[in-house]
Design an enzyme around this catalytic site. Sequence first.
Site, PDB file in Angstrom:
ATOM      1  N   CYS A   1       0.847  -1.190   0.000  1.00 12.79           N
ATOM      2  CA  CYS A   1       0.000   0.000   0.000  1.00 12.79           C
ATOM      3  C   CYS A   1       0.892   1.253   0.000  1.00 12.79           C
ATOM      4  CB  CYS A   1      -0.988  -0.050   1.152  1.00 12.79           C
ATOM      5  SG  CYS A   1      -2.373   1.112   0.955  1.00 12.79           S
TER       6      CYS A   1
ATOM      7  N   HIS B   1      -3.920  -4.491  -0.420  1.00  8.27           N
ATOM      8  CA  HIS B   1      -3.582  -5.166   0.828  1.00  8.27           C
ATOM      9  C   HIS B   1      -3.679  -6.685   0.624  1.00  8.27           C
ATOM     10  CE1 HIS B   1      -3.495  -1.656   3.519  1.00  8.27           C
ATOM     11  NE2 HIS B   1      -4.417  -1.159   2.708  1.00  8.27           N
TER      12      HIS B   1
ATOM     13  N   GLU C   1      -2.947  -9.015   2.628  1.00  5.14           N
ATOM     14  CA  GLU C   1      -3.408  -9.666   3.856  1.00  5.14           C
ATOM     15  C   GLU C   1      -4.914  -9.532   4.053  1.00  5.14           C
ATOM     16  OE1 GLU C   1      -2.874  -5.408   5.138  1.00  5.14           O
ATOM     17  OE2 GLU C   1      -1.965  -6.761   3.666  1.00  5.14           O
TER      18      GLU C   1
END
Length: 207
Positions: free
Chosen positions: A79, A180, A182
Site C-alpha cells: 500500500c 492489501h 493480507e
Amino acid sequence: MIAIIDYGMGNLHSVSKAVERLGYAYEVTADKERIMNAEGAILPGVGAFGDAMEELEATGLKETIIQYAASGKPLLGICLGMQLLFTQSEEHGQHAGLNLLPGQVVRFRGDFKVPHMGWNRLKFHQQSPLFRGLEEGHVYFVHSFHVQLEQDGDLLASTDYFGQVTAIVGRNNVYGMQFHPEKSGEIGMKLLDNYLSLCRKPLSVNP
C-alpha cells in the site's frame, strides 16, 4: 526471520498475523541491525507519503531500507509502503521517496469516486515468482494516489479503475503491492506466501 518494519505508520497487526498464518517467523521491528539480518523485509504503510518519509528519515530507517535493498535480499512494500519505494510523490506537496524504483506517485484525476476502494481484478503483465500457482483474480484496494511508472518493465500486474492502475511492481529483489494482500482472501495470501518463499533463497541484485 521476516522483518516487518515499524516506523509508526504501518498496518502492522494485519500484516504480522498474515505472515504468522503462513508459518513464517517474523519480528515487528525498528532495529536497524535486526532488519539488516532478516531474510526478508516488509514495508507496510497507512497514511500520508510525506509524513511517512519524515518518520523514516527521523529514525534513520530510510538509509537502512536503502541498504537492505542493496543487499539483494527481498523487500516488499505494501500500500503506502509500495509508494514509498518510488522517486517522489505529489501528495500534499512534492516529497522525495526512497528512490528504489523510478516513478511518481500522483492523485487520481477524473470524475469518479476517490479513494479507489474495493475489490478489483488483477491483470498480470509478465511472469513473476509472485504469481506461481495463481490465476488472475480480485484483490482489495484502498488508495487515493497511484504510481506512474517510468519503466514498463517494472510493472508486474495492473488493475482497471477508469484506466490502468499500477497494482504490483518488481525489479530484482524489490517488490510492491498497491493493494492489501493480507485483506485479499485466498489470492492475496498466496501472493504473500509466494513473496515469503523468496526470502528463503535471496536473489542477487543485477549490476
